[in-house]
Design a protein around this motif. Structure first.
Motif, PDB file in Angstrom:
ATOM      1  N   LYS A 120       0.842  -1.203   0.000  1.00  9.27           N
ATOM      2  CA  LYS A 120       0.000   0.000   0.000  1.00  9.27           C
ATOM      3  C   LYS A 120       0.874   1.249   0.000  1.00  9.27           C
ATOM      4  O   LYS A 120       0.539   2.269  -0.621  1.00  9.27           O
ATOM      5  N   LYS A 123       1.893   1.750  -3.498  1.00  9.97           N
ATOM      6  CA  LYS A 123       0.750   2.233  -4.287  1.00  9.97           C
ATOM      7  C   LYS A 123       0.492   3.701  -4.012  1.00  9.97           C
ATOM      8  O   LYS A 123       0.271   4.503  -4.940  1.00  9.97           O
ATOM      9  N   THR A 142      -5.340  -4.726  -6.259  1.00  9.13           N
ATOM     10  CA  THR A 142      -4.862  -3.458  -6.834  1.00  9.13           C
ATOM     11  C   THR A 142      -3.511  -3.048  -6.256  1.00  9.13           C
ATOM     12  O   THR A 142      -2.931  -2.053  -6.687  1.00  9.13           O
ATOM     13  N   LEU A 143      -3.008  -3.814  -5.280  1.00 10.50           N
ATOM     14  CA  LEU A 143      -1.733  -3.460  -4.658  1.00 10.50           C
ATOM     15  C   LEU A 143      -0.543  -3.781  -5.553  1.00 10.50           C
ATOM     16  O   LEU A 143       0.568  -3.339  -5.297  1.00 10.50           O
ATOM     17  N   TYR A 144      -0.780  -4.589  -6.597  1.00 10.05           N
ATOM     18  CA  TYR A 144       0.288  -4.880  -7.556  1.00 10.05           C
ATOM     19  C   TYR A 144      -0.326  -4.956  -8.950  1.00 10.05           C
ATOM     20  O   TYR A 144      -1.529  -5.201  -9.106  1.00 10.05           O
ATOM     21  N   LYS A 145       0.506  -4.736  -9.962  1.00 12.41           N
ATOM     22  CA  LYS A 145       0.001  -4.668 -11.338  1.00 12.41           C
ATOM     23  C   LYS A 145      -0.193  -6.040 -11.966  1.00 12.41           C
ATOM     24  O   LYS A 145      -1.153  -6.277 -12.692  1.00 12.41           O
TER      25      LYS A 145
END
Length: 335
Positions: A120, A123, A142-145
């Motif tokens: 986080k 991000k 959503t914390l990693y692509k």
């Protein structure tokens, strides 16, 4: 009075110049943004911070080499860190990368859990994160692509399916011992799961002992020695990687047994030393897990840095090897 007018003119000139410089500065920022550089005024070179698990195996060494060579070939500046198998070291490295304001962070997680806080932070800093080789169990995707790596469950399943086929005529119990990877690591969890699901097809196949060998040769040898002392009848060894299998070979030979004959040996990875053991008949089957992730990683880094959408999971292409297939593949093996 004339002196005062002269000073007034000078001050107006300075004000006009300052105004012109300000307009020019704003225009320059606008040009940078429209050029897709994200407001950066540097030379456009991407900087990647990468935290590696360690150097516990031949696979990991090949993986590190692939990443370093691919970064150089892609013109990406690489800041590399070896976590030495410790999660706290990886978290510290990631936070350092955030402070250094790198463009992309990539890492191979030591374990699956405990990453939400630091991810986080990345991000919130606007730094995209790519997971390589190993995944995390974060509920917030959503914390990693993206995740780039193998399907570990599939690897375990392929190993188990091969064994089921080999032992389909067995009339009695087939005793299996399992050398696991690091406790809590994704490949250890998933390979165990896939293998267990596959061998359930034959009730004669039973895992009588399962213990971590930490993906190292020394660990494989030590745990296999314990297995052999505690279990007089072992028919099959399933090792979660080649290095543990290679360590186990020493223990099996020292116990007066013939590896590949007295004990069927199945491993995962297909690094050169493992492939040689398979070609020599000391191993019986290997499910491949390619370490050469570097080129794909650098391509992904460029895409996420440019703001492009990428798939949430990208799997590497892999296969399996029998003894004859290993003999054919060995001369051109790169790792």
């Amino acid at each position: 009075m004339g002196k005062m007018r002269t000073q007034s003119v000078r001050w107006r000139a300075v004000a006009v110049l300052a105004s012109a410089l300000l307009v020019g500065s704003v225009a320059a920022c606008g040009n940078s943004d429209t050029g897709g550089g994200g407001g950066s005024t540097d030379d456009g070179k991407i900087t990647m911070g990468f935290s590696q698990v360690g150097a516990e195996s031949g696979w990991r060494t090949a993986n590190t080499t692939s990443i370093k060579e691919s970064a150089a070939a892609a013109g990406i500046e690489l800041k590399f860190d070896d976590a030495q198998q410790k999660q706290e070291n990886q978290i510290k490295a990631i936070r350092n990368y955030i402070q250094q304001k790198v463009d992309v962070i990539a890492f191979s997680p030591v374990v699956e859990s405990g990453w939400d806080t630091v991810l986080k932070e990345a991000k919130d800093a606007g730094i995209p994160v790519i997971l390589t080789d190993r995944s995390v169990d974060s509920a917030d995707k959503t914390l990693y692509k993206t995740f780039l790596g193998s399907d570990f469950v599939k690897e375990g399943r392929l190993a188990g399916e091969w064994l089921v086929e080999q032992k389909k005529t067995a009339s009695g119990p087939v005793n299996i011992v399992e050398l696991q990877g690091n406790t809590g690591a994704a490949p250890a969890n998933d390979r165990k799961k896939g293998f267990g699901e596959a061998i359930a097809a034959n009730p004669n196949l039973k895992i009588i002992a399962s213990q971590p060998g930490d993906f190292t040769r020394a660990g494989g040898k030590q745990v296999m020695e314990q297995f052999l002392k505690a279990n007089p009848k072992i028919d099959v060894l399933f090792a979660h990687n080649d290095d543990m299998g290679l360590g186990a070979l020493e223990a099996i030979t020292a116990a007066g047994k013939v590896p590949g004959k007295d004990i069927t040996i199945i491993t995962v990875d297909a690094v050169k030393d493992g492939m040689q053991a398979l070609a020599d008949g000391k191993f019986n089957f290997i499910a491949e897990c390619s370490p050469l992730l570097g080129p794909q990683l650098m391509d992904l880094a460029k895409k996420v840095h440019a703001g492009e959408e990428v798939p949430p999971r990208i799997e590497t292409e892999e296969t399996t090897f029998t003894q004859e297939q290993a003999k054919e593949a060995l001369p051109n093996r790169k790792y």
